[in-house]
Motif scaffolding. Structure first.
Motif, PDB file in Angstrom:
ATOM      1  N   THR A   1       0.829  -1.210   0.000  1.00 50.99           N
ATOM      2  CA  THR A   1       0.000   0.000   0.000  1.00 50.99           C
ATOM      3  C   THR A   1       0.860   1.256   0.000  1.00 50.99           C
ATOM      4  N   GLU A   2       0.213   2.348  -0.343  1.00 51.60           N
ATOM      5  CA  GLU A   2       0.864   3.655  -0.309  1.00 51.60           C
ATOM      6  C   GLU A   2       1.375   3.953   1.103  1.00 51.60           C
ATOM      7  N   ASP A   3       0.520   3.770   2.111  1.00 54.68           N
ATOM      8  CA  ASP A   3       0.932   4.038   3.492  1.00 54.68           C
ATOM      9  C   ASP A   3       2.068   3.125   3.937  1.00 54.68           C
ATOM     10  N   GLY A   4       2.045   1.878   3.489  1.00 55.19           N
ATOM     11  CA  GLY A   4       3.095   0.941   3.855  1.00 55.19           C
ATOM     12  C   GLY A   4       4.456   1.363   3.321  1.00 55.19           C
ATOM     13  N   VAL A   5       4.513   1.764   2.054  1.00 57.95           N
ATOM     14  CA  VAL A   5       5.785   2.193   1.461  1.00 57.95           C
ATOM     15  C   VAL A   5       6.248   3.504   2.089  1.00 57.95           C
ATOM     16  N   CYS A   6       5.318   4.411   2.354  1.00 62.21           N
ATOM     17  CA  CYS A   6       5.693   5.682   2.983  1.00 62.21           C
ATOM     18  C   CYS A   6       6.252   5.439   4.384  1.00 62.21           C
ATOM     19  N   GLY A   7       5.628   4.537   5.140  1.00 60.68           N
ATOM     20  CA  GLY A   7       6.132   4.204   6.471  1.00 60.68           C
ATOM     21  C   GLY A   7       7.512   3.583   6.415  1.00 60.68           C
ATOM     22  N   LEU A   8       7.708   2.708   5.469  1.00 64.01           N
ATOM     23  CA  LEU A   8       9.009   2.081   5.270  1.00 64.01           C
ATOM     24  C   LEU A   8      10.073   3.131   4.945  1.00 64.01           C
ATOM     25  N   ALA A   9       9.740   4.048   4.050  1.00 61.18           N
ATOM     26  CA  ALA A   9      10.694   5.078   3.630  1.00 61.18           C
ATOM     27  C   ALA A   9      11.140   5.948   4.801  1.00 61.18           C
ATOM     28  N   THR A  10      10.208   6.322   5.667  1.00 59.87           N
ATOM     29  CA  THR A  10      10.581   7.197   6.782  1.00 59.87           C
ATOM     30  C   THR A  10      11.421   6.464   7.829  1.00 59.87           C
ATOM     31  N   ARG A  11      11.301   5.139   7.887  1.00 60.79           N
ATOM     32  CA  ARG A  11      12.072   4.360   8.853  1.00 60.79           C
ATOM     33  C   ARG A  11      13.414   3.876   8.307  1.00 60.79           C
ATOM     34  N   LEU A  12      13.622   4.018   7.001  1.00 57.68           N
ATOM     35  CA  LEU A  12      14.865   3.557   6.367  1.00 57.68           C
ATOM     36  C   LEU A  12      15.539   4.691   5.588  1.00 57.68           C
ATOM     37  N   PRO A  13      16.028   5.701   6.287  1.00 58.29           N
ATOM     38  CA  PRO A  13      16.609   6.849   5.574  1.00 58.29           C
ATOM     39  C   PRO A  13      17.860   6.503   4.753  1.00 58.29           C
ATOM     40  N   GLN A  14      18.520   5.380   5.055  1.00 60.36           N
ATOM     41  CA  GLN A  14      19.714   4.989   4.297  1.00 60.36           C
ATOM     42  C   GLN A  14      19.394   4.102   3.099  1.00 60.36           C
ATOM     43  N   LEU A  15      18.111   3.902   2.797  1.00 63.89           N
ATOM     44  CA  LEU A  15      17.696   3.065   1.674  1.00 63.89           C
ATOM     45  C   LEU A  15      18.363   3.539   0.385  1.00 63.89           C
TER      46      LEU A  15
ATOM     47  N   LEU B   1      17.563  10.040   1.108  1.00 63.49           N
ATOM     48  CA  LEU B   1      18.423  10.889   0.293  1.00 63.49           C
ATOM     49  C   LEU B   1      19.611  10.157  -0.318  1.00 63.49           C
ATOM     50  N   SER B   2      19.765   8.868   0.007  1.00 62.33           N
ATOM     51  CA  SER B   2      20.834   8.051  -0.585  1.00 62.33           C
ATOM     52  C   SER B   2      20.306   7.132  -1.675  1.00 62.33           C
ATOM     53  N   LEU B   3      19.054   7.314  -2.060  1.00 62.90           N
ATOM     54  CA  LEU B   3      18.429   6.437  -3.040  1.00 62.90           C
ATOM     55  C   LEU B   3      19.142   6.549  -4.387  1.00 62.90           C
ATOM     56  N   ARG B   4      19.668   5.414  -4.864  1.00 60.66           N
ATOM     57  CA  ARG B   4      20.454   5.397  -6.096  1.00 60.66           C
ATOM     58  C   ARG B   4      19.796   4.593  -7.207  1.00 60.66           C
ATOM     59  N   ALA B   5      18.985   3.599  -6.853  1.00 62.96           N
ATOM     60  CA  ALA B   5      18.349   2.747  -7.858  1.00 62.96           C
ATOM     61  C   ALA B   5      16.854   2.644  -7.559  1.00 62.96           C
ATOM     62  N   VAL B   6      16.044   3.009  -8.546  1.00 64.36           N
ATOM     63  CA  VAL B   6      14.590   2.982  -8.395  1.00 64.36           C
ATOM     64  C   VAL B   6      14.001   2.281  -9.609  1.00 64.36           C
ATOM     65  N   SER B   7      13.142   1.298  -9.353  1.00 69.07           N
ATOM     66  CA  SER B   7      12.444   0.613 -10.431  1.00 69.07           C
ATOM     67  C   SER B   7      10.944   0.773 -10.220  1.00 69.07           C
ATOM     68  N   LEU B   8      10.308   1.407 -11.191  1.00 63.16           N
ATOM     69  CA  LEU B   8       8.874   1.693 -11.152  1.00 63.16           C
ATOM     70  C   LEU B   8       8.216   1.225 -12.445  1.00 63.16           C
ATOM     71  N   MET B   9       8.572   0.047 -12.866  1.00 60.16           N
ATOM     72  CA  MET B   9       8.035  -0.462 -14.123  1.00 60.16           C
ATOM     73  C   MET B   9       6.561  -0.825 -13.961  1.00 60.16           C
ATOM     74  N   ARG B  10       5.773  -0.350 -14.918  1.00 60.21           N
ATOM     75  CA  ARG B  10       4.330  -0.608 -14.944  1.00 60.21           C
ATOM     76  C   ARG B  10       3.626  -0.167 -13.666  1.00 60.21           C
ATOM     77  N   VAL B  11       3.972   1.025 -13.197  1.00 62.98           N
ATOM     78  CA  VAL B  11       3.300   1.639 -12.049  1.00 62.98           C
ATOM     79  C   VAL B  11       2.434   2.764 -12.614  1.00 62.98           C
ATOM     80  N   PRO B  12       1.121   2.531 -12.719  1.00 58.42           N
ATOM     81  CA  PRO B  12       0.263   3.437 -13.487  1.00 58.42           C
ATOM     82  C   PRO B  12      -0.025   4.797 -12.861  1.00 58.42           C
TER      83      PRO B  12
END
Length: 163
Positions: A7-21, A45-56
């Motif tokens: 879910t949107e909330d799940g990914v947002c929660g994960l992001a705030t808890r993993l700043p070194q992602l 802020l260390s995010l280097r690789a992002v894959s968003l294939m087929r995310v509408p």
């Protein structure tokens, strides 16, 4: 698909808890929106690789935030509804880091905007544009980054591209 549970909330929660992602793959996650990208951009802020294939549900608005804040090396947007805003932000903010970009089936990408991006991103060695029939020789011959043509995939041979 397992992505239906993400879910949107799940990914947002994960992001705030993993700043070194440094890397995240959200391929085919249909609940991911620009809000997720904005939280990732402000939290990881260390995010280097992002894959968003087929995310509408992602657009230039969210991707611009990521490009402005994160030192992207690899970005996969296969099938995303993106265009010049994303390419402009990548050219401005990721020009010294971006080496891999997948824009396959991104129909909103113009030859001119892509030419500008590859001119600015001299580290770009892998560019995938499968299904981008809107790209023409304006792109193939309209930029100065000859190195990117070695890693260009999806247009066939440059001679096969329509004028």
């Amino acid at each position: 698909a397992m992505c239906s549970l993400i879910t949107e909330d799940g990914v947002c929660g994960l992001a705030t808890r993993l700043p070194q992602l440094e890397s995240i793959c959200l391929d085919k996650c249909d609940k991911v929106t620009d809000r997720v990208l904005e939280v990732l951009a402000s939290s990881c802020l260390s995010l280097r690789a992002v894959s968003l294939m087929r995310v509408p549900k992602i657009t230039d608005a969210g991707l611009v935030c990521v490009a402005r804040n994160c030192p992207l090396v690899s970005l996969a947007l296969h099938g995303a509804q993106v265009g010049g805003g994303t390419l402009g932000a990548l050219a401005s903010h990721c020009h010294s880091t971006l080496t891999h970009l997948d824009l396959s089936f991104c129909r909103g990408v113009s030859s001119e905007a892509l030419g500008m991006l590859v001119d600015r991103c001299q580290q770009l060695t892998s560019l995938l544009v499968f299904g981008c029939s809107q790209l023409t020789n304006v792109f193939v011959h309209g930029h100065s980054n000859e190195g990117v043509l070695q890693g260009l995939q999806g247009l066939g041979t440059p001679a096969a591209v329509g004028a």
